[in-house]
Design a protein around this motif. Structure first.
Motif, mmCIF file in Angstrom:
data_model
loop_
_atom_site.group_PDB
_atom_site.id
_atom_site.type_symbol
_atom_site.label_atom_id
_atom_site.label_comp_id
_atom_site.label_asym_id
_atom_site.label_seq_id
_atom_site.Cartn_x
_atom_site.Cartn_y
_atom_site.Cartn_z
ATOM 1 N N GLY A 230 18.341 -1.108 -2.007
ATOM 2 C CA GLY A 230 16.339 -1.460 -1.936
ATOM 3 C C GLY A 230 16.537 -0.277 -1.009
ATOM 4 N N ILE A 231 16.742 -1.464 0.756
ATOM 5 C CA ILE A 231 16.768 -0.904 2.171
ATOM 6 C C ILE A 231 16.556 0.505 1.952
ATOM 7 N N ALA A 232 17.649 1.380 1.896
ATOM 8 C CA ALA A 232 17.764 2.327 1.868
ATOM 9 C C ALA A 232 16.372 3.350 1.336
ATOM 10 N N ALA A 233 16.775 3.356 -0.532
ATOM 11 C CA ALA A 233 15.601 3.382 -0.761
ATOM 12 C C ALA A 233 14.655 3.297 -0.591
ATOM 13 N N THR A 234 14.387 2.128 -0.144
ATOM 14 C CA THR A 234 13.069 2.367 0.783
ATOM 15 C C THR A 234 12.867 3.045 1.730
ATOM 16 N N ILE A 235 14.084 3.304 2.705
ATOM 17 C CA ILE A 235 13.424 4.406 3.915
ATOM 18 C C ILE A 235 13.588 6.108 3.912
ATOM 19 N N PHE A 236 14.418 5.893 2.598
ATOM 20 C CA PHE A 236 14.267 7.370 2.042
ATOM 21 C C PHE A 236 13.253 7.982 1.396
ATOM 22 N N LEU A 237 12.157 7.337 0.600
ATOM 23 C CA LEU A 237 11.284 6.991 0.239
ATOM 24 C C LEU A 237 9.532 7.583 1.086
ATOM 25 N N PHE A 238 10.339 6.651 2.056
ATOM 26 C CA PHE A 238 9.044 6.319 3.474
ATOM 27 C C PHE A 238 9.346 7.680 4.181
ATOM 28 N N ALA A 239 10.569 7.941 4.527
ATOM 29 C CA ALA A 239 10.425 9.434 5.601
ATOM 30 C C ALA A 239 9.844 10.498 4.607
ATOM 31 N N LEU A 240 10.620 10.865 3.456
ATOM 32 C CA LEU A 240 10.511 11.623 2.749
ATOM 33 C C LEU A 240 8.911 11.948 2.397
ATOM 34 N N CYS A 241 7.682 10.697 2.195
ATOM 35 C CA CYS A 241 6.111 10.946 2.496
ATOM 36 C C CYS A 241 6.121 11.135 3.510
ATOM 37 N N ILE A 242 6.400 10.837 5.036
ATOM 38 C CA ILE A 242 6.641 11.170 6.159
ATOM 39 C C ILE A 242 6.094 12.797 6.032
ATOM 40 N N GLU A 243 7.705 13.216 5.613
ATOM 41 C CA GLU A 243 7.502 14.847 6.097
ATOM 42 C C GLU A 243 6.732 15.034 4.859
ATOM 43 N N SER A 244 6.632 14.942 4.228
ATOM 44 C CA SER A 244 5.859 15.552 3.175
ATOM 45 C C SER A 244 3.895 15.515 3.683
ATOM 46 N N MET A 245 3.758 14.579 4.596
ATOM 47 C CA MET A 245 2.376 14.787 5.025
ATOM 48 C C MET A 245 1.966 15.040 6.008
ATOM 49 N N ALA A 246 3.444 14.859 6.729
ATOM 50 C CA ALA A 246 3.740 16.634 8.134
ATOM 51 C C ALA A 246 3.162 17.913 7.657
ATOM 52 N N ASP A 247 4.189 18.363 6.575
ATOM 53 C CA ASP A 247 4.369 19.085 6.500
ATOM 54 C C ASP A 247 2.854 19.780 5.949
ATOM 55 N N ASN A 248 1.656 18.756 4.817
ATOM 56 C CA ASN A 248 0.320 19.034 4.750
ATOM 57 C C ASN A 248 0.096 19.346 5.770
ATOM 58 N N GLN A 249 -0.653 18.089 6.793
ATOM 59 C CA GLN A 249 -0.477 18.643 8.082
ATOM 60 C C GLN A 249 -0.473 19.983 8.660
ATOM 61 N N GLN A 250 0.610 20.782 8.872
ATOM 62 C CA GLN A 250 1.069 21.507 9.746
ATOM 63 C C GLN A 250 0.174 23.012 8.917
ATOM 64 N N LEU A 251 0.285 23.036 7.088
ATOM 65 C CA LEU A 251 -0.405 23.806 6.947
ATOM 66 C C LEU A 251 -1.098 24.032 6.656
#
Length: 117
Positions: A1-22
């Motif tokens: 539950g909580i761990a999976a939600t945190i993981f998916l949230f962090a994965l989305c943040i990391e992807s967004m940051a990579d796209n913005q930097q690109l």
């Protein structure tokens, strides 16, 4: 539950940051290829508008980078925290949430080293 939600949230943040930097790097290199040097290009950008502060300074300062200087690093720390929560859940007995016997859950384990480092 909580761990999976945190993981998916962090994965989305990391992807967004990579796209913005690109996008920022592509824009910076496009300007550099047109004007020859990045220094001369930034002078013309400064004269035209103040909204391209990122390009003038030479590093991304908008989007997630306006909130946190290194959003990828912050998201990576969240991923390590989610790994720790997964390991706590894996070490808990199957009846733990119902029995509320917190003494049987191992809150200290080797995976704490990931987010501490």
């Amino acid at each position: 539950g909580i761990a999976a939600t945190i993981f998916l949230f962090a994965l989305c943040i990391e992807s967004m940051a990579d796209n913005q930097q690109l996008q920022f790097q592509n824009k910076k290199h496009a300007i550099n290829s047109v004007s020859g040097t990045f220094a001369s290009a930034t002078k013309s950008i400064m004269a035209k508008s103040a909204e391209n502060k990122d390009l003038v300074d030479g590093f991304c300062q908008s989007g997630l980078f306006a909130i946190v200087r290194k959003p990828n690093y912050a998201a990576e720390q969240l991923i390590w925290i989610s790994y720790y929560l997964f390991s706590v859940a894996a070490s808990a007995p199957a009846t733990w949430p119902q029995s509320q016997s917190q003494g049987t859950v191992s809150w200290v384990n080797w995976s704490m080293g990931g987010f501490i480092l």
